[in-house]
Write a protein that holds these residues in place. Sequence first.
Motif, PDB file in Angstrom:
ATOM      1  N   GLY A   1      93.303  50.090 -51.965  1.00 43.31           N
ATOM      2  CA  GLY A   1      94.447  50.953 -51.712  1.00 43.31           C
ATOM      3  C   GLY A   1      95.501  50.907 -52.794  1.00 43.31           C
ATOM      4  N   GLN A   2      95.152  50.381 -53.976  1.00 43.56           N
ATOM      5  CA  GLN A   2      96.116  50.270 -55.076  1.00 43.56           C
ATOM      6  C   GLN A   2      96.008  51.473 -56.006  1.00 43.56           C
ATOM      7  OE1 GLN A   2      94.724  46.445 -56.528  1.00 43.56           O
ATOM      8  NE2 GLN A   2      96.386  45.389 -55.483  1.00 43.56           N
ATOM      9  N   SER A   3      95.903  52.640 -55.440  1.00 41.79           N
ATOM     10  CA  SER A   3      95.721  53.837 -56.256  1.00 41.79           C
ATOM     11  C   SER A   3      96.194  55.061 -55.489  1.00 41.79           C
ATOM     12  CB  SER A   3      94.244  54.006 -56.638  1.00 41.79           C
ATOM     13  OG  SER A   3      93.469  54.249 -55.466  1.00 41.79           O
ATOM     14  N   SER A   4      96.397  56.120 -56.236  1.00 38.40           N
ATOM     15  CA  SER A   4      96.616  57.450 -55.663  1.00 38.40           C
ATOM     16  C   SER A   4      95.726  58.399 -56.445  1.00 38.40           C
ATOM     17  CB  SER A   4      98.084  57.872 -55.785  1.00 38.40           C
ATOM     18  OG  SER A   4      98.270  59.184 -55.280  1.00 38.40           O
ATOM     19  N   ASN A   5      94.838  59.064 -55.738  1.00 37.94           N
ATOM     20  CA  ASN A   5      93.836  59.883 -56.418  1.00 37.94           C
ATOM     21  C   ASN A   5      93.719  61.235 -55.702  1.00 37.94           C
ATOM     22  OD1 ASN A   5      91.302  58.836 -58.455  1.00 37.94           O
ATOM     23  ND2 ASN A   5      91.111  60.842 -57.510  1.00 37.94           N
ATOM     24  N   PRO A   6      94.674  62.157 -55.955  1.00 44.35           N
ATOM     25  CA  PRO A   6      94.614  63.464 -55.290  1.00 44.35           C
ATOM     26  C   PRO A   6      93.322  64.202 -55.647  1.00 44.35           C
ATOM     27  CG  PRO A   6      96.705  63.144 -56.426  1.00 44.35           C
ATOM     28  CD  PRO A   6      95.808  62.050 -56.875  1.00 44.35           C
ATOM     29  N   HIS A   7      92.987  65.171 -54.829  1.00 42.65           N
ATOM     30  CA  HIS A   7      91.823  65.992 -55.139  1.00 42.65           C
ATOM     31  C   HIS A   7      92.002  66.670 -56.489  1.00 42.65           C
ATOM     32  CE1 HIS A   7      89.728  65.319 -51.508  1.00 42.65           C
ATOM     33  NE2 HIS A   7      90.468  66.085 -50.723  1.00 42.65           N
ATOM     34  N   SER A   8      90.934  66.730 -57.234  1.00 43.14           N
ATOM     35  CA  SER A   8      90.963  67.462 -58.487  1.00 43.14           C
ATOM     36  C   SER A   8      91.102  68.955 -58.200  1.00 43.14           C
ATOM     37  CB  SER A   8      89.686  67.195 -59.290  1.00 43.14           C
ATOM     38  OG  SER A   8      88.539  67.342 -58.485  1.00 43.14           O
ATOM     39  N   SER A   9      91.692  69.661 -59.154  1.00 46.07           N
ATOM     40  CA  SER A   9      91.881  71.109 -59.038  1.00 46.07           C
ATOM     41  C   SER A   9      90.947  71.816 -60.015  1.00 46.07           C
ATOM     42  CB  SER A   9      93.333  71.490 -59.344  1.00 46.07           C
ATOM     43  OG  SER A   9      94.216  70.909 -58.413  1.00 46.07           O
ATOM     44  N   PHE A  10      90.333  72.885 -59.547  1.00 44.07           N
ATOM     45  CA  PHE A  10      89.359  73.616 -60.347  1.00 44.07           C
ATOM     46  C   PHE A  10      89.943  74.963 -60.761  1.00 44.07           C
ATOM     47  CE2 PHE A  10      86.935  70.435 -58.337  1.00 44.07           C
ATOM     48  CZ  PHE A  10      85.724  70.290 -59.002  1.00 44.07           C
TER      49      PHE A  10
ATOM     50  N   ALA B   1      95.985  61.104 -61.349  1.00 46.28           N
ATOM     51  CA  ALA B   1      95.750  59.857 -60.617  1.00 46.28           C
ATOM     52  C   ALA B   1      96.782  58.808 -60.998  1.00 46.28           C
ATOM     53  CB  ALA B   1      94.344  59.322 -60.901  1.00 46.28           C
ATOM     54  N   TYR B   2      96.896  57.812 -60.132  1.00 48.15           N
ATOM     55  CA  TYR B   2      97.652  56.583 -60.406  1.00 48.15           C
ATOM     56  C   TYR B   2      96.743  55.417 -60.072  1.00 48.15           C
ATOM     57  CZ  TYR B   2     100.306  52.443 -59.102  1.00 48.15           C
ATOM     58  OH  TYR B   2     100.728  51.152 -58.969  1.00 48.15           O
ATOM     59  N   LEU B   3      96.723  54.407 -60.932  1.00 47.75           N
ATOM     60  CA  LEU B   3      95.925  53.197 -60.701  1.00 47.75           C
ATOM     61  C   LEU B   3      96.808  51.980 -60.898  1.00 47.75           C
ATOM     62  CD1 LEU B   3      93.157  51.939 -60.109  1.00 47.75           C
ATOM     63  CD2 LEU B   3      92.688  51.995 -62.574  1.00 47.75           C
ATOM     64  N   GLY B   4      96.953  51.205 -59.840  1.00 47.25           N
ATOM     65  CA  GLY B   4      97.795  50.019 -59.885  1.00 47.25           C
ATOM     66  C   GLY B   4      96.998  48.765 -60.180  1.00 47.25           C
ATOM     67  N   GLY B   5      97.347  47.680 -59.474  1.00 46.45           N
ATOM     68  CA  GLY B   5      96.687  46.412 -59.742  1.00 46.45           C
ATOM     69  C   GLY B   5      96.987  45.944 -61.150  1.00 46.45           C
ATOM     70  N   GLU B   6      95.966  45.544 -61.867  1.00 48.81           N
ATOM     71  CA  GLU B   6      96.138  45.049 -63.226  1.00 48.81           C
ATOM     72  C   GLU B   6      96.251  46.161 -64.265  1.00 48.81           C
ATOM     73  OE1 GLU B   6      92.022  43.342 -64.394  1.00 48.81           O
ATOM     74  OE2 GLU B   6      92.141  43.381 -62.203  1.00 48.81           O
ATOM     75  N   PHE B   7      96.177  47.430 -63.833  1.00 51.85           N
ATOM     76  CA  PHE B   7      96.238  48.546 -64.762  1.00 51.85           C
ATOM     77  C   PHE B   7      97.643  49.139 -64.845  1.00 51.85           C
ATOM     78  CE2 PHE B   7      91.903  48.277 -63.171  1.00 51.85           C
ATOM     79  CZ  PHE B   7      91.164  48.314 -64.338  1.00 51.85           C
TER      80      PHE B   7
ATOM     81  N   CYS C   1     104.597  54.217 -65.735  1.00 50.44           N
ATOM     82  CA  CYS C   1     104.908  54.235 -64.296  1.00 50.44           C
ATOM     83  C   CYS C   1     106.365  53.878 -63.996  1.00 50.44           C
ATOM     84  CB  CYS C   1     103.964  53.280 -63.549  1.00 50.44           C
ATOM     85  SG  CYS C   1     102.259  53.857 -63.532  1.00 50.44           S
ATOM     86  N   VAL C   2     107.157  53.500 -65.008  1.00 52.88           N
ATOM     87  CA  VAL C   2     108.579  53.221 -64.808  1.00 52.88           C
ATOM     88  C   VAL C   2     109.411  54.466 -65.082  1.00 52.88           C
ATOM     89  CG1 VAL C   2     110.546  51.852 -65.591  1.00 52.88           C
ATOM     90  CG2 VAL C   2     108.292  50.779 -65.329  1.00 52.88           C
ATOM     91  N   THR C   3     109.141  55.139 -66.198  1.00 50.72           N
ATOM     92  CA  THR C   3     109.941  56.307 -66.594  1.00 50.72           C
ATOM     93  C   THR C   3     109.245  57.630 -66.322  1.00 50.72           C
ATOM     94  OG1 THR C   3     109.010  56.421 -68.823  1.00 50.72           O
ATOM     95  CG2 THR C   3     110.882  54.911 -68.473  1.00 50.72           C
ATOM     96  N   GLY C   4     107.929  57.608 -66.158  1.00 50.43           N
ATOM     97  CA  GLY C   4     107.173  58.842 -66.008  1.00 50.43           C
ATOM     98  C   GLY C   4     106.784  59.487 -67.310  1.00 50.43           C
ATOM     99  N   TYR C   5     107.312  58.983 -68.432  1.00 50.97           N
ATOM    100  CA  TYR C   5     107.022  59.599 -69.726  1.00 50.97           C
ATOM    101  C   TYR C   5     105.563  59.354 -70.137  1.00 50.97           C
ATOM    102  CZ  TYR C   5     111.635  61.141 -71.297  1.00 50.97           C
ATOM    103  OH  TYR C   5     112.811  61.820 -71.448  1.00 50.97           O
ATOM    104  N   PRO C   6     104.900  60.369 -70.688  1.00 49.98           N
ATOM    105  CA  PRO C   6     103.585  60.134 -71.287  1.00 49.98           C
ATOM    106  C   PRO C   6     103.723  59.235 -72.512  1.00 49.98           C
ATOM    107  CG  PRO C   6     103.965  62.482 -70.924  1.00 49.98           C
ATOM    108  CD  PRO C   6     105.281  61.800 -70.747  1.00 49.98           C
ATOM    109  N   PHE C   7     102.818  58.284 -72.648  1.00 51.81           N
ATOM    110  CA  PHE C   7     102.840  57.426 -73.839  1.00 51.81           C
ATOM    111  C   PHE C   7     101.580  57.556 -74.678  1.00 51.81           C
ATOM    112  CE2 PHE C   7     101.215  54.699 -70.409  1.00 51.81           C
ATOM    113  CZ  PHE C   7     100.066  54.151 -70.986  1.00 51.81           C
TER     114      PHE C   7
END
Length: 346
Positions: free
Chosen positions: A34-43, A59-65, A96-102
């Motif tokens: 449950g350490q993730s958020s994976n919405p349905h992909s859009s086509f 997607a969002y992946l938590g844990g060690e990522f 995941c802190v600022t939302g900015y793409p890196f």
Amino acid sequence: MTMIGAGDIAAETDRHRPQLIEVVRAAYLAHDAGQSSNPHSSFLRFPHQNRSRIISLPAYLGGEFEVAGNKWIASFPDNTQHGIPRASATLILNDCVTGYPFACMESSIVSATRTAASAVLGAQTLLGARRARRVGIVGTGLIAQHVWRFLRDLDWEIDGFRLFDLDPAAAGRFGAVMAEHTEAEIVVADTVEDAFADCDLVLLTTVAGEPHLHDPRLLAHSPVVLHLSLRDLAPELILAAQNFTDDVDHAVRERTSLHLTEQRTGNRDFVDGTLGDLLRGRMRRDHGRPAVFSPFGLGVLDLAVGKWVHDRVVAAGRGRRESDFFTGARPGLACPSWTTRPFSRR
């Protein structure tokens, strides 16, 4: 923003396939926990090109990522008639802190790598060892090639291969490349049935949009089938097998074989579980039945592989840094979380 091209990505993925299997395993376990958020992909589809599409996988992946992002991947099958690959892709990684793409990365290699690593991890889990007496491959394109490289670099014991493609010349070329790296018997099959017969592991990597395999007798010898192209198997074959996927809600949609089977039966009882269930030991394969692994392809896997590659490329001083990419950016200002945090095992 760091721009990372195909050359730097291939250099990392080609040399470290055993590590990438563990990266993908960790991503599956984090998703299962449950350490993730994976919405349905859009086509995104095109009314004048019914075989072409572009898919968005946020997607969002938590844990060690601890990373978010989006893969934007196009599939235009007619490209191959013009000498260019069917698929092209870009992966954006977000802080995941600022939302900015890196990072902005070429992602066809990331996508193929995570797909192949997922498939081989599934095969190893379902077979119980890195051993297959004979492997059948249906569709000998890019994904099949990546799966084969994982099998090779993870030192799988394989006695023979059966290759089938609607273009026999393509299967022959693939077999010639394989022959340079293995002493296993390699046969170009005349029919798709020959790629199943007497094979204990079968890989399906076609561009089929509708089921083309209808006879349950193909599975009579109880093989493990890696159903990566998702739409090859008619409901009759799905119902004859023990079925696993990566995420049930994702896989039973978009007219996949699993979705068509749900429409026929009115339920999802034929789906036995997920790869997470198998990895956690909550479920086991029945070796007296055929097993089909139909992974939909989760965005969290792209994030896991992409972040792992990004960290290695940046640590080595490669990639192209764009310090003034964003409006309002100030030179020398950086969020601490944008610094490299290497993938680590807990």
